[in-house]
Design a protein around this motif. Sequence first.
Motif, PDB file in Angstrom:
ATOM      1  N   ALA B  92       0.837  -1.210   0.000  1.00  0.00           N
ATOM      2  CA  ALA B  92       0.000   0.000   0.000  1.00  0.00           C
ATOM      3  C   ALA B  92       0.867   1.254   0.000  1.00  0.00           C
ATOM      4  O   ALA B  92       0.582   2.227  -0.705  1.00  0.00           O
ATOM      5  N   ALA B  93       1.959   1.221   0.769  1.00  0.00           N
ATOM      6  CA  ALA B  93       2.858   2.376   0.821  1.00  0.00           C
ATOM      7  C   ALA B  93       3.542   2.578  -0.528  1.00  0.00           C
ATOM      8  O   ALA B  93       3.708   3.713  -0.994  1.00  0.00           O
ATOM      9  N   THR B  94       3.928   1.498  -1.171  1.00  0.00           N
ATOM     10  CA  THR B  94       4.566   1.577  -2.488  1.00  0.00           C
ATOM     11  C   THR B  94       3.608   2.194  -3.502  1.00  0.00           C
ATOM     12  O   THR B  94       3.986   3.068  -4.292  1.00  0.00           O
ATOM     13  N   LEU B  95       2.351   1.755  -3.475  1.00  0.00           N
ATOM     14  CA  LEU B  95       1.350   2.292  -4.408  1.00  0.00           C
ATOM     15  C   LEU B  95       1.073   3.766  -4.130  1.00  0.00           C
ATOM     16  O   LEU B  95       0.925   4.563  -5.063  1.00  0.00           O
ATOM     17  N   ARG B  96       1.032   4.117  -2.854  1.00  0.00           N
ATOM     18  CA  ARG B  96       0.765   5.509  -2.488  1.00  0.00           C
ATOM     19  C   ARG B  96       1.888   6.409  -3.007  1.00  0.00           C
ATOM     20  O   ARG B  96       1.638   7.498  -3.525  1.00  0.00           O
ATOM     21  N   LYS B  97       3.131   5.924  -2.913  1.00  0.00           N
ATOM     22  CA  LYS B  97       4.278   6.699  -3.405  1.00  0.00           C
ATOM     23  C   LYS B  97       4.223   6.846  -4.919  1.00  0.00           C
ATOM     24  O   LYS B  97       4.521   7.914  -5.471  1.00  0.00           O
ATOM     25  N   LEU B  98       3.834   5.768  -5.592  1.00  0.00           N
ATOM     26  CA  LEU B  98       3.700   5.800  -7.051  1.00  0.00           C
ATOM     27  C   LEU B  98       2.671   6.853  -7.469  1.00  0.00           C
ATOM     28  O   LEU B  98       2.912   7.659  -8.383  1.00  0.00           O
ATOM     29  N   ALA B  99       1.534   6.845  -6.797  1.00  0.00           N
ATOM     30  CA  ALA B  99       0.476   7.816  -7.114  1.00  0.00           C
ATOM     31  C   ALA B  99       0.956   9.239  -6.872  1.00  0.00           C
ATOM     32  O   ALA B  99       0.682  10.148  -7.668  1.00  0.00           O
ATOM     33  N   ASP B 100       1.703   9.408  -5.777  1.00  0.00           N
ATOM     34  CA  ASP B 100       2.225  10.736  -5.443  1.00  0.00           C
ATOM     35  C   ASP B 100       3.096  11.294  -6.562  1.00  0.00           C
ATOM     36  O   ASP B 100       3.101  12.503  -6.811  1.00  0.00           O
ATOM     37  N   LEU B 101       3.841  10.424  -7.222  1.00  0.00           N
ATOM     38  CA  LEU B 101       4.720  10.873  -8.303  1.00  0.00           C
ATOM     39  C   LEU B 101       3.918  11.590  -9.391  1.00  0.00           C
ATOM     40  O   LEU B 101       4.390  12.539 -10.006  1.00  0.00           O
ATOM     41  N   TYR B 102       2.693  11.126  -9.619  1.00  0.00           N
ATOM     42  CA  TYR B 102       1.857  11.753 -10.645  1.00  0.00           C
ATOM     43  C   TYR B 102       1.066  12.926 -10.097  1.00  0.00           C
ATOM     44  O   TYR B 102       0.916  13.954 -10.742  1.00  0.00           O
ATOM     45  N   ILE B 103       0.545  12.746  -8.889  1.00  0.00           N
ATOM     46  CA  ILE B 103      -0.424  13.722  -8.367  1.00  0.00           C
ATOM     47  C   ILE B 103       0.234  15.022  -7.954  1.00  0.00           C
ATOM     48  O   ILE B 103      -0.303  16.103  -8.176  1.00  0.00           O
ATOM     49  N   HIS B 104       1.408  14.932  -7.379  1.00  0.00           N
ATOM     50  CA  HIS B 104       2.035  16.168  -6.906  1.00  0.00           C
ATOM     51  C   HIS B 104       2.992  16.753  -7.920  1.00  0.00           C
ATOM     52  O   HIS B 104       3.844  17.554  -7.578  1.00  0.00           O
ATOM     53  N   HIS B 105       2.845  16.304  -9.184  1.00  0.00           N
ATOM     54  CA  HIS B 105       3.632  16.869 -10.269  1.00  0.00           C
ATOM     55  C   HIS B 105       5.097  16.964  -9.888  1.00  0.00           C
ATOM     56  O   HIS B 105       5.757  17.965 -10.164  1.00  0.00           O
ATOM     57  N   ALA B 106       5.571  15.912  -9.195  1.00  0.00           N
ATOM     58  CA  ALA B 106       6.961  15.900  -8.766  1.00  0.00           C
ATOM     59  C   ALA B 106       7.856  16.174  -9.973  1.00  0.00           C
ATOM     60  O   ALA B 106       8.888  16.801  -9.871  1.00  0.00           O
TER      61      ALA B 106
END
Lengths: 195, 195
Positions: B92-106
């Motif tokens: 779940a943490a891995t998926l959350r980090k993956l999503a963050d890469l897209y959502i926060h326009h890193a």
Amino acid sequence: MESGTAMAKQAERKADRLDAHAWIEAALDATAKGGVGTVRVEPLAAALKVTKGSFYWHFVDRQALIDAMLAHWAEGRIAAIRQHATSTEAPAATLRKLADLYIHHANWRGLAIELAIRAFAHGNAGARKAVRTVDKERLKDVKALFAALGWPSQEAQARAVLFYSYLFGRSLLDVNAVTPQASAIAIEALLQPAR
Amino acid sequence: MESGTAMAKQAERKADRLDAHAWIEAALDATAKGGVGTVRVEPLAAALKVTKGSFYWHFVDRQALIDAMLAHWAEGRIAAIRQHATSTEAPAATLRKLADLYIHHANWRGLAIELAIRAFAHGNAGARKAVRTVDKERLKDVKALFAALGWPSQEAQARAVLFYSYLFGRSLLDVNAVTPQASAIAIEALLQPAR
DNA sequence: ACCTGAACACCGTTCAAGT
DNA sequence: ACCTGAACACCGTTCAAGT
């Protein structure tokens, strides 16, 4: 009826005289097939069987054609969502029909134009404005449908965003990867009435 | 270490000698800023401060540069998802980090390239193939993460598709319309462990 | 009111010649 | 091994002239 106007238009066509709208339609064809970057004066003139010089009677330059195309697209999308969202049937049925329009590629040309313009919007202020106008109306109308399902304002807004995000994102993925089951699960989950 | 090779490369750069990779990087810059259609030989040559004639030492034509860029992009994306999905932490943490890469326009450049290539893929066979390869690996890896959350194969696959559909679709919508709350609701709903 | 045709600038492509 | 510079074709733009 407008048969008089239509016949006059037909006569114009017969005389090989074009109006600005004919160029906009040709531009939309190019956008659907190869993206906004392929909207180019000389190929369009060739498709319309006129010289490229005549283009400049209708538009000051290539950019003006693209701007007119964007304005025409935004107008059409806003008229369409208003028509589709204003229905006498149950809100869930209306939403299901809306989703079907995207999922079953009822209109691949429309979807191709939609994606091409959204991609173009990332680097172009005019396209960004057109997309923003369309999104505002679509999210407003779809939010109202979710509200009619019983969701409070903020939840209804979130679901409207999810609804469109999913439909657009789905069409960016390799179609073979998206099974009908996956789509059904997603859409039906969204359409659950509020408890 | 490869410091010998790196220094040799630096020496080449110093002598104002370019390799194919320098052109690919310039092409990716153009793609991020204006779409694949703006990958054009003369502007790229100007940016790299060489004549356009020298381009043809590295590539047979403009199309070959675009093909090389697509291959390089696909390779990089596959290496990245393998790295991000292979983690010692909870799925779940891995998926959350993956999503963050897209959502926060890193990485807005990476996202812009991603969307531009996907839009281009609708009318171009080479880009379609590159996108298909990347999607296959991403869905495989993300499906495995959902499977680790307890979902059976078919459900895990459906959620992997939803995961990426939502992330891509979201980035096509007007960013102002997508509230952080809406994103959080969507992602957390997906990350529920299997009952 | 809309179109043609010629002109010119810009960019993709070729190639002989340079280092 | 990589680059220059000149040449040519293609397309955006202008404009005087046609119907």
